[in-house]
Design a protein around this motif. Structure first.
Motif, PDB file in Angstrom:
ATOM      1  N   CYS A   1       0.850  -1.077  -0.094  1.00  0.00           N
ATOM      2  CA  CYS A   1       0.075   0.024  -0.145  1.00  0.00           C
ATOM      3  C   CYS A   1       0.807   1.296   0.244  1.00  0.00           C
ATOM      4  O   CYS A   1       0.607   2.276  -0.730  1.00  0.00           O
TER       5      CYS A   1
ATOM      6  N   MET B   1       2.427   1.735  -3.084  1.00  0.00           N
ATOM      7  CA  MET B   1       1.505   1.954  -4.395  1.00  0.00           C
ATOM      8  C   MET B   1       1.230   3.476  -4.268  1.00  0.00           C
ATOM      9  O   MET B   1       1.120   4.227  -5.128  1.00  0.00           O
ATOM     10  N   ALA B   2       1.141   3.890  -2.843  1.00  0.00           N
ATOM     11  CA  ALA B   2       0.843   5.510  -2.978  1.00  0.00           C
ATOM     12  C   ALA B   2       2.011   6.459  -3.458  1.00  0.00           C
ATOM     13  O   ALA B   2       1.741   7.142  -4.159  1.00  0.00           O
TER      14      ALA B   2
ATOM     15  N   LEU C   1       1.924   5.873  -7.294  1.00  0.00           N
ATOM     16  CA  LEU C   1       0.920   6.724  -7.764  1.00  0.00           C
ATOM     17  C   LEU C   1       1.337   8.255  -7.960  1.00  0.00           C
ATOM     18  O   LEU C   1       0.970   8.988  -8.972  1.00  0.00           O
ATOM     19  N   TYR C   2       1.751   8.722  -6.874  1.00  0.00           N
ATOM     20  CA  TYR C   2       2.305  10.209  -6.628  1.00  0.00           C
ATOM     21  C   TYR C   2       3.215  10.282  -7.618  1.00  0.00           C
ATOM     22  O   TYR C   2       3.045  11.218  -8.639  1.00  0.00           O
TER      23      TYR C   2
ATOM     24  N   PHE D   1       1.658  10.141 -11.406  1.00  0.00           N
ATOM     25  CA  PHE D   1       0.685  11.002 -11.713  1.00  0.00           C
ATOM     26  C   PHE D   1       0.753  12.493 -11.309  1.00  0.00           C
ATOM     27  O   PHE D   1       0.361  13.327 -12.129  1.00  0.00           O
ATOM     28  N   PHE D   2       1.611  12.805 -10.500  1.00  0.00           N
ATOM     29  CA  PHE D   2       1.740  14.182 -10.016  1.00  0.00           C
ATOM     30  C   PHE D   2       3.095  14.653 -10.576  1.00  0.00           C
ATOM     31  O   PHE D   2       3.686  15.725 -10.177  1.00  0.00           O
TER      32      PHE D   2
ATOM     33  N   PHE E   1      -8.167   9.161 -10.144  1.00  0.00           N
ATOM     34  CA  PHE E   1      -7.574   7.882  -9.927  1.00  0.00           C
ATOM     35  C   PHE E   1      -6.857   7.705  -8.649  1.00  0.00           C
ATOM     36  O   PHE E   1      -7.041   6.837  -8.007  1.00  0.00           O
ATOM     37  N   PRO E   2      -5.393   8.462  -8.803  1.00  0.00           N
ATOM     38  CA  PRO E   2      -4.763   8.233  -7.492  1.00  0.00           C
ATOM     39  C   PRO E   2      -5.467   8.661  -6.069  1.00  0.00           C
ATOM     40  O   PRO E   2      -5.287   7.680  -5.079  1.00  0.00           O
TER      41      PRO E   2
ATOM     42  N   THR F   1      -7.803   5.513  -5.761  1.00  0.00           N
ATOM     43  CA  THR F   1      -7.183   4.283  -5.274  1.00  0.00           C
ATOM     44  C   THR F   1      -6.418   4.267  -3.751  1.00  0.00           C
ATOM     45  O   THR F   1      -6.567   3.495  -3.134  1.00  0.00           O
ATOM     46  N   LEU F   2      -5.927   5.494  -3.657  1.00  0.00           N
ATOM     47  CA  LEU F   2      -5.375   5.492  -2.081  1.00  0.00           C
ATOM     48  C   LEU F   2      -6.447   5.865  -1.216  1.00  0.00           C
ATOM     49  O   LEU F   2      -6.317   4.888  -0.369  1.00  0.00           O
TER      50      LEU F   2
ATOM     51  N   LEU G   1      -7.146   1.519  -0.823  1.00  0.00           N
ATOM     52  CA  LEU G   1      -6.144   1.197   0.174  1.00  0.00           C
ATOM     53  C   LEU G   1      -6.614   1.461   1.412  1.00  0.00           C
ATOM     54  O   LEU G   1      -6.252   0.730   2.326  1.00  0.00           O
TER      55      LEU G   1
END
Lengths: 485, 368
Positions: free
Chosen positions: A415, A418-419, A422-423, A426-427, B281-282, B285-286, B290
């Motif tokens: 988790c 993934m956080a 994702l950051y 996407f950012f 989306f992020p 998801t988070l 999660l």
């Protein structure tokens, strides 16, 4: 020849497994089939789903449809062989396509970063140009360098044929964000497999005051715990004046080799863990035909409180007052009927427990009174004496979810990964900027011409704004210098 | 003034803004556009005040029953994101916030005409679904530090998906060449069904007594129209709905000219449609998946149990994952991905409302 065929076959399969078409197909299949499992109740009693199917297909067809559905695994769909196969295909696709694409991305990340020819800079997706009449190229270059640095770029410099070029990049590793996300999904699968293979999930209904050294699986099998767990008490507390539960609580004791090693009052969001096994507060209920103890505290006016444990029919006395009482009645949830106003028991659970006591007071006829656990004022007697109804103990059980999941730490790590992924994905973006600084005429003469260009892997809009900002800041600084002169 | 007074002001302002945005679409008058934006900002500020007052009231409420709580714990438990009513309101707030950000960033005012209707529909839904507006005590399962972050992030995600849906809906109209295109027919159906269900619920609402309204969704959903005991009413409902869908299909096409004349470009809409998903989306998801899984594990001892709420959020996640992969790797553009954005938001609505109201499961406490 055969070698080559084998290689071709391998490559065909590989490219199929790596393809986005497969990903799209698997997404669609998983999404659509998942819907079935949310409509057909999973692992439910057959009667429930038969009733549901009868609504759609009619009473006569329902059993046939039920049988077909059961054969297809719809009744426990998420564990059916075909659903698990699709999940496996999903993870294989994820792994293969990541391996397939990674080298290309890695190459992009590590592409040698070099200055560009001015005419190439002018073709970049984001570009700017300006001329300064009276400034020196060194001064202009310095201002652009400062401006880039202020935006936290690490700037490189190269000089060639009377021209200077500043070039810099940021966030090249952001291109890897998507792989980090993919990796975390794989870790979740691994964690889930570890949990399913080496862990267990069970339940245990433990009456107040009782012990157990096993938990039970959903089909009734025993799971040895390796120690003994005891429930001291179970208690639902309520919001004042309402029947909305505020907390479900039970006190558990872990006993190992005859010694009490751990005691904890668990709540819904606060379980107890011992030797990898966790006990969660999950339900509660009344024991049928239980004979519990009435725990009552009596306090004579100005005297010391005394706690008594009484059985149904027992009598007690408030010391020194001559008042005595007999436990005569009990209701787990006593209330008055809305229409008739009569006292009535409105729930089988201990929502509003009350004990009915026959009182004998000096100089009075015997009378019956109700003392509510949740409303202590109901136990205030004449003369300042009081009786408090603390609990009806031994009549309830606590419902525990008992589980051991050695894979859960991996899920937590996944988790976090993934956080982060994702950051980054996407950012953040991989941004490159080139600034070409040269005099219009050879030999350091004429106005200074600036050609700035840049590209970004994502979020062009924000990048354009950033470039605007860098460019304006530098230009204004140059103009300010010119003005000073 | 009370929280609900400020909230009513904001609801009024959003509906007024919706009307002004539509007038702006028709007249293309800049002053009208500025007043639409001003009205939206006014509503947003008012709703923010309402939200803070409610938080403060709910803090006091929590402290009365749990006087020993620390400040941080009480604030976390009191966050007004605890039931259907509060979360829908927060959804509207997030939607308007994201809309305002996009309006200022992209200088695209006409998107308001597509986003404010979603907010208005949500507000309408709050009223006619008869959900309780009282500050309710927090049930044990929700007493967790995860509540605030889980709901906050998930709903910001939902709102971003809502904006993407608005942009995708506008985009589909703009690129439609003929009414016979499948994408456009799909568009008319989805938008039409949204409106029909809400109108039907409005009819339920009006035909019920105040007491029955509380269970509108659970026991009286569409009973006055499509599920009526009288066959005539059912038939009439179906005929009227089909006529409405047909009219929408006929007239929706006209929006295309209006949008084009406002210099809204398809590129811009596509960019907003994608950008919102890239933000949503992020967050979803988070926050949604999660944090939800971690919370489930600490409350129930299972991080994933395939209950309908979890499964539907996963379905939603698959749709948006599909959108991103189709766009980035598959190179899909235009109508094909716009449709995915529309489907994604339909999945969002079902994850949020359908599961709580239609399917049962561990999350049933959301239906209060």
């Amino acid at each position: 020849m055969a070698e080559k065929d084998k290689k071709d076959l391998f490559e065909t399969i590989w490219s199929m497994l790596a393809s986005v078409q497969l990903a799209v197909a698997v997404f669609i299949v998983l999404a659509l089939s998942s819907i079935i499992g949310t409509i057909v109740e999973q692992q439910a009693e057959p009667a429930k789903n038969l009733a549901l199917l009868a609504k759609f297909f009619g009473d006569s067809a329902a059993p046939t449809v039920y049988n077909i559905f059961a054969k297809l695994g719809f009744m426990d769909m998420y564990r059916s062989w075909w659903f698990v196969s699709f999940l496996s295909l999903f993870s294989i696709n994820l792994i293969v396509c990541s391996i397939d694409r990674f080298p290309k991305t890695w190459k992009l990340v590590n592409l040698p970063f070099k200055p560009l020819a001015e005419h190439v800079i002018k073709t970049l997706p984001v570009k700017k140009e300006i001329k300064f009449r009276t400034a020196s190229s060194a001064a202009v270059k310095d201002e652009f360098l400062n401006s880039l640095k202020a935006s936290r770029y690490h700037v490189l410099e190269s000089t060639e044929d009377n021209a200077t070029q500043l070039y810099c990049q940021k966030g090249k590793y952001s291109r890897l964000g998507v792989y980090v996300v993919h990796l975390s999904i794989i870790l979740i699968f691994v964690g889930a497999i570890i949990g399913a293979r080496f862990g267990f999930g069970g339940h245990l209904n433990l009456p107040e005051g009782q012990f157990s050294d096993v938990a039970y699986t959903s089909d009734g099998g025993e799971i040895p715990l390796g120690f003994t767990v005891k429930c001291n008490w179970y208690e639902t507390s309520y919001y004042e004046g309402l029947d909305t539960p505020m907390e479900f609580q039970s006190e558990l004791v872990v006993i190992e080799n005859g010694r009490e090693v751990l005691t904890k009052a668990i709540q819904v969001n606060d379980p107890l863990t011992y030797k990898g096994i966790t006990f969660y507060q999950s339900s509660y209920g009344m024991l049928p035909n239980a004979r519990g103890q009435f725990i009552i505290t009596v306090t004579p006016s100005g005297g010391r409180p005394e706690t008594l444990r009484l059985m149904f029919g027992d009598s007690f006395e408030i010391p020194g007052t001559g008042i005595s009482g007999t436990i005569d009645d009990f209701s787990p949830a006593l209330g008055s009927d809305r229409r008739t106003g009569n006292l009535t028991t409105y729930s089988e659970n201990m929502v509003n427990p009350a004990v009915g006591v026959i009182f004998n007071m000096p100089g009075q006829d015997a009378f019956k009174g109700w003392i509510f656990k949740r409303y202590p004022q109901t136990g205030m007697l004449q003369g300042g004496h009081s009786i408090r109804f603390d609990d009806y103990w031994g009549a309830e059980y606590t419902g525990l979810q008992v589980s051991r999941d050695p894979g859960v730490w991996l899920i937590y790590i996944a988790c976090i990964i993934m956080a982060i992924g994702l950051y980054v994905a996407f950012f953040m973006s991989h941004k490159k900027i080139w600034v070409h600084v040269a005099h219009e005429s050879p030999g350091g003469k004429g106005p200074v011409r600036i050609s700035l260009g840049g590209n970004t892997s994502r979020n062009k809009f924000a990048f354009e704004k950033e470039i605007d900002h860098i460019f304006t800041r530098a230009s204004q600084a140059v103009e300010a210098r010119q003005a000073k002169k | 003034m009370s929280s609900s007074a400020f909230f009513n002001i904001s609801a009024g302002a959003y509906i007024a803004a919706l009307v002004i945005y539509v007038i702006y679409l028709v007249t293309r008058n800049k002053t009208v556009g500025v007043s639409a934006t001003t009205m939206t900002i006014f509503g947003f500020v008012s709703q923010t005040i309402a939200f803070l007052i409610r938080w403060s009231n709910s803090y006091t409420f929590w402290m009365t029953s749990n006087p020993s709580s620390g400040l941080v714990e009480a604030l976390l438990r009191a966050a007004p994101l605890r039931n259907l009513y509060e979360s829908l309101i927060f959804f509207v707030w997030s939607l308007i916030m994201i809309h305002l950000i996009i309006e200022f960033k992209y200088k695209i005012r006409s998107l308001g005409a597509f986003v404010t209707p979603i907010a208005a529909l949500a507000l309408l839904f709050i009223d006619i679904s008869g959900t309780s507006k009282e500050i309710q005590p927090l049930i044990p399962a929700l007493q967790s530090n995860w509540l605030l972050f889980h709901v906050l992030l998930a709903f910001l995600g939902y709102a971003a998906f809502g904006v993407s849906f608005g942009a995708a809906a506008a985009y589909i109209v703009m690129v439609t060449e003929s009414r016979k295109e499948k994408t456009y027919i799909f568009w008319s159906l989805i938008i039409g069904i949204f409106i029909i269900v809400l109108v039907a619920m409005g009819i339920d609402f009006m035909s019920l007594s105040a007491d029955e309204r509380k269970n509108l969704i659970q026991s009286h959903f569409l009973k006055s129209t499509f599920r009526s005991e009288s066959g005539g009413v059912v038939a009439a409902s179906v005929v009227i709905s089909i006529a409405f869908l047909f009219a929408l299909w006929q007239m929706g096409f006209g929006l295309k000219k209006v949008l084009a004349s406002l210099s809204v470009t398809t590129t811009m809409l596509e960019e907003i449609e994608y950008k919102s998903i890239a933000i949503g989306f992020p967050l979803f998801t988070l926050g949604g998946l999660l944090m939800g899984a971690i919370w489930a594990n600490s409350a129930w001892g299972k991080y994933w149990s395939w209950d309908p709420k979890e499964t539907w959020s996963l379905i939603t996640w698959f749709v948006y994952a599909l959108y991103l992969h189709a766009r980035f790797i598959g190179g899909w553009r235009g109508k094909r991905v716009a449709i995915l954005s529309v489907i994604g938001f339909v999945a969002v609505i079902f994850t949020y409302l359908g599961v709580n109201l239609v399917l049962s499961g561990l999350h049933a406490y959301g239906s209060g």
